[in-house]
Design an enzyme around this catalytic site. Structure first.
Site, PDB file in Angstrom:
ATOM      1  N   GLU A   1       3.639   8.653  14.817  1.00 29.16           N
ATOM      2  CA  GLU A   1       2.238   8.600  15.235  1.00 29.16           C
ATOM      3  C   GLU A   1       1.523   7.413  14.597  1.00 29.16           C
ATOM      4  O   GLU A   1       0.824   6.650  15.276  1.00 29.16           O
ATOM      5  CB  GLU A   1       1.539   9.911  14.870  1.00 29.16           C
ATOM      6  CG  GLU A   1       0.052   9.931  15.204  1.00 29.16           C
ATOM      7  CD  GLU A   1      -0.643  11.196  14.704  1.00 29.16           C
ATOM      8  OE1 GLU A   1      -1.851  11.316  14.945  1.00 29.16           O
ATOM      9  OE2 GLU A   1       0.029  12.039  14.062  1.00 29.16           O
TER      10      GLU A   1
ATOM     11  N   GLU B   1       9.779  16.853  14.354  1.00 31.18           N
ATOM     12  CA  GLU B   1      10.078  16.583  12.957  1.00 31.18           C
ATOM     13  C   GLU B   1       9.220  17.473  12.068  1.00 31.18           C
ATOM     14  O   GLU B   1       7.995  17.410  12.109  1.00 31.18           O
ATOM     15  CB  GLU B   1       9.826  15.104  12.622  1.00 31.18           C
ATOM     16  CG  GLU B   1      10.251  14.755  11.207  1.00 31.18           C
ATOM     17  CD  GLU B   1      10.087  13.274  10.904  1.00 31.18           C
ATOM     18  OE1 GLU B   1      10.970  12.713  10.234  1.00 31.18           O
ATOM     19  OE2 GLU B   1       9.074  12.681  11.326  1.00 31.18           O
TER      20      GLU B   1
ATOM     21  N   GLU C   1      10.121   1.833  10.326  1.00 28.38           N
ATOM     22  CA  GLU C   1      11.098   2.901  10.089  1.00 28.38           C
ATOM     23  C   GLU C   1      10.316   4.190  10.187  1.00 28.38           C
ATOM     24  O   GLU C   1       9.502   4.508   9.321  1.00 28.38           O
ATOM     25  CB  GLU C   1      11.764   2.728   8.723  1.00 28.38           C
ATOM     26  CG  GLU C   1      13.016   3.589   8.567  1.00 28.38           C
ATOM     27  CD  GLU C   1      12.753   4.903   7.869  1.00 28.38           C
ATOM     28  OE1 GLU C   1      12.583   5.924   8.580  1.00 28.38           O
ATOM     29  OE2 GLU C   1      12.708   4.922   6.630  1.00 28.38           O
TER      30      GLU C   1
ATOM     31  N   CYS D   1      13.254  11.184   6.474  1.00 27.09           N
ATOM     32  CA  CYS D   1      13.138  10.895   7.910  1.00 27.09           C
ATOM     33  C   CYS D   1      14.443  11.121   8.658  1.00 27.09           C
ATOM     34  O   CYS D   1      14.440  11.553   9.812  1.00 27.09           O
ATOM     35  CB  CYS D   1      12.674   9.452   8.122  1.00 27.09           C
ATOM     36  SG  CYS D   1      11.024   9.109   7.486  1.00 27.09           S
TER      37      CYS D   1
ATOM     38  N   LYS E   1       0.848  -1.193   0.000  1.00 28.04           N
ATOM     39  CA  LYS E   1       0.000   0.000   0.000  1.00 28.04           C
ATOM     40  C   LYS E   1       0.884   1.244   0.000  1.00 28.04           C
ATOM     41  O   LYS E   1       1.424   1.647   1.023  1.00 28.04           O
ATOM     42  CB  LYS E   1      -0.934   0.060   1.201  1.00 28.04           C
ATOM     43  CG  LYS E   1      -2.102   1.050   0.955  1.00 28.04           C
ATOM     44  CD  LYS E   1      -2.648   1.670   2.213  1.00 28.04           C
ATOM     45  CE  LYS E   1      -1.921   2.903   2.649  1.00 28.04           C
ATOM     46  NZ  LYS E   1      -2.118   4.087   1.761  1.00 28.04           N
TER      47      LYS E   1
END
Length: 492
Positions: free
Chosen positions: A241, A395, A260, A294, A186
């Protein structure tokens, strides 16, 4: 460049789900739009998967796992992956342009990822024939023989973020296939096009129907896939989250999970560093992919004695970067992926200023002719940043650097670790002792020394703390998709 170069895919027709070897619409008939973030132009309507479509995809993956894929020998799986690598290589210009159009990465960047994409497939193809257990001597009395088998974990749900659509799809899918698993992939709804095209290439490579299924949709589709009782393993890349929700969803059937997740990585520049290398290195540790990485080195710690000079040089370098049309080969930074991401980054820019940080360069949305219809943010360097500020702790996922001075090795290790994340870190110095001390002291899954963001299929990548668990790349990645079975044989 234009989408007319590839009429076979971006031809105005809706993009369907790939389930059991067939391109099919969602059972509901619903679609969602994917648009070019540089222009707002509609690229395609994409089938919007719901629970019933996920049920179909998982059932197809289960049938393939227990049917033709199980019967294929490691050599045959290897040949499929090698054929897929050749097809990705052949069609890479198309695939890279789809990524550029769909999520805004500059074409110069997406085209440069050919070696990585093809290399990942060929690396895991090599590992397909290297899966083996062990013969283990035991201490039991009598004639008892013990050994282990390595077996595929089963049906894998691969759920990805939008900041590297093609590369992430290959990164999840290739080791799972090499291990003998089947996959329901997905991609993120913001950038589904190259993964859907990759699914078609899987069939062309001879991978049996149902072994790779690609379903597009929003968060509800990902949640249903993660919670599905017939999925054996979830491999996820995305926000911390959502990672928490994946863990909760896995509890139903205690499925395996690898994650990750987010990062707020420290990038540390000592006074003895080669500044000619460290300045562009620190800049592109964040500005590459418009900061949508990230492991971006967004907390830039610079030794106090050179902090002023470094900030001047870094800001001057940022001003040379060309922000604009991602299809232009001379563009360095493209747009952010969506209006929602633009709003998020702009909120952080405002928060930084409110808390007292100073934007030495950038600090706002890019506006004017050629920009107003896209989601552009200027490359930004903040000075006068304190560790407690939002821009230094959270972030952002945009082209925003927070520059912070430091005075000692011990101090910068402590401050570098003062974060819930632990994905990456950078160190710039000529001093081997500092390299060893800082690399050992930082709690991060990757530490780059006098470089940043280098990756190789053979070298593991992953996080500490809230940046996730499990590793991608290397032989450790294969273990994520394998179960170990112990076999005991006692002579009759």
């Amino acid at each position: 460049m234009s989408i007319e170069k590839f009429p076979s895919f971006l031809n105005g027709a809706p993009k369907h789900l790939l389930i059991d070897g067939q391109c099919v619409p969602a059972l509901s008939g619903k679609t969602f739009e994917t648009r070019n973030p540089a222009t707002g132009e509609l690229l395609a309507a994409v089938a919007d998967a719901a629970t019933e479509d996920i049920d179909r995809a998982v059932a197809a993956a289960r049938r393939a796992l227990e049917g033709p894929w199980r019967r294929m020998k490691p050599f045959d799986r290897q040949q499929c992956l090698l054929k897929l690598a050749d097809l990705v290589d052949t069609h890479f210009d198309e695939l890279s342009l789809l990524d550029t159009l769909d999520m805004g990465a500059p074409i110069s960047a997406t085209r440069s990822r050919r070696t990585r994409a093809v290399g990942l497939l060929r690396y895991y193809a090599g590992l397909a024939t290297a899966v083996h257990g062990q013969t283990i001597g035991n201490s039991l009395s009598g004639e008892v023989f013990s050994y282990t088998l390595k077996e595929p974990v089963g049906v894998v749900a691969a759920i990805n973020a939008w900041n590297g659509p093609l590369g992430m799809a290959i990164w999840k899918m290739a080791p799972a296939l090499a291990a003998g698993c089947t996959v329901v992939l997905k991609p993120a709804e913001q950038a589904p096009l190259s993964p859907l095209r990759l699914g078609e290439l899987c069939l062309e490579a001879g991978i049996p129907p149902g072994v790779v299924n690609v379903i597009a949709g929003g968060g509800a589709a990902g949640a249903a896939l993660a919670a599905h009782p017939d999925v054996d393993k979830v491999a996820f890349t995305g926000s911390t989250e959502v990672g928490r929700k994946i863990i909760q969803a896995s509890a139903g059937n205690i499925k395996r999970v690898s994650l990750e997740l987010g990062g707020k990585s420290p990038n540390i520049v000592f006074a003895d560093a080669d500044l000619d290398a460290a300045v562009p290195g620190a800049a592109m540790a964040v500005f590459a992919n418009s900061g949508q990485i990230c492991s971006a080195g967004t907390r830039l710690f610079v030794e106090r004695s050179i902090h002023g000079e470094f900030l001047e040089r870094l800001s001057a370098y940022a001003r040379t970067l060309r922000l604009g049309d991602p299809c232009d080969p001379d563009t360095h930074l493209g747009p952010l992926v969506s209006a929602a991401q633009l709003d998020r980054v702009c909120r952080y820019l405002d928060a930084g200023k409110t808390e007292g940080a100073v934007a030495v360069v950038g600090g706002q949305r890019k506006s004017g002719p050629g920009y107003d219809s896209g989601y552009y943010v200027e490359p930004t360097v903040f000075a006068s940043v304190q560790d407690h500020m939002q821009i230094a702790r959270e972030e952002i996922f945009g082209p925003v650097i927070s520059a912070l001075p430091f005075d000692s090795v011990e101090e910068v290790i402590r401050r570098g670790n003062d974060t819930p994340y632990g994905l990456g870190a950078g160190v710039w110095t000529r001093d081997v002792k500092k390299v060893m001390q800082v690399s050992a002291g930082l709690r991060a899954g990757s530490v780059w020394v006098n470089c940043y963001q280098l990756m190789d299929p053979a070298v593991p990548f992953g996080g500490y703390k809230m940046s996730g668990y499990g590793r991608e790349s290397g032989t450790e990645h294969m273990e994520e998709f394998l179960n170990t079975k112990a076999v005991w044989i006692k002579s009759a």
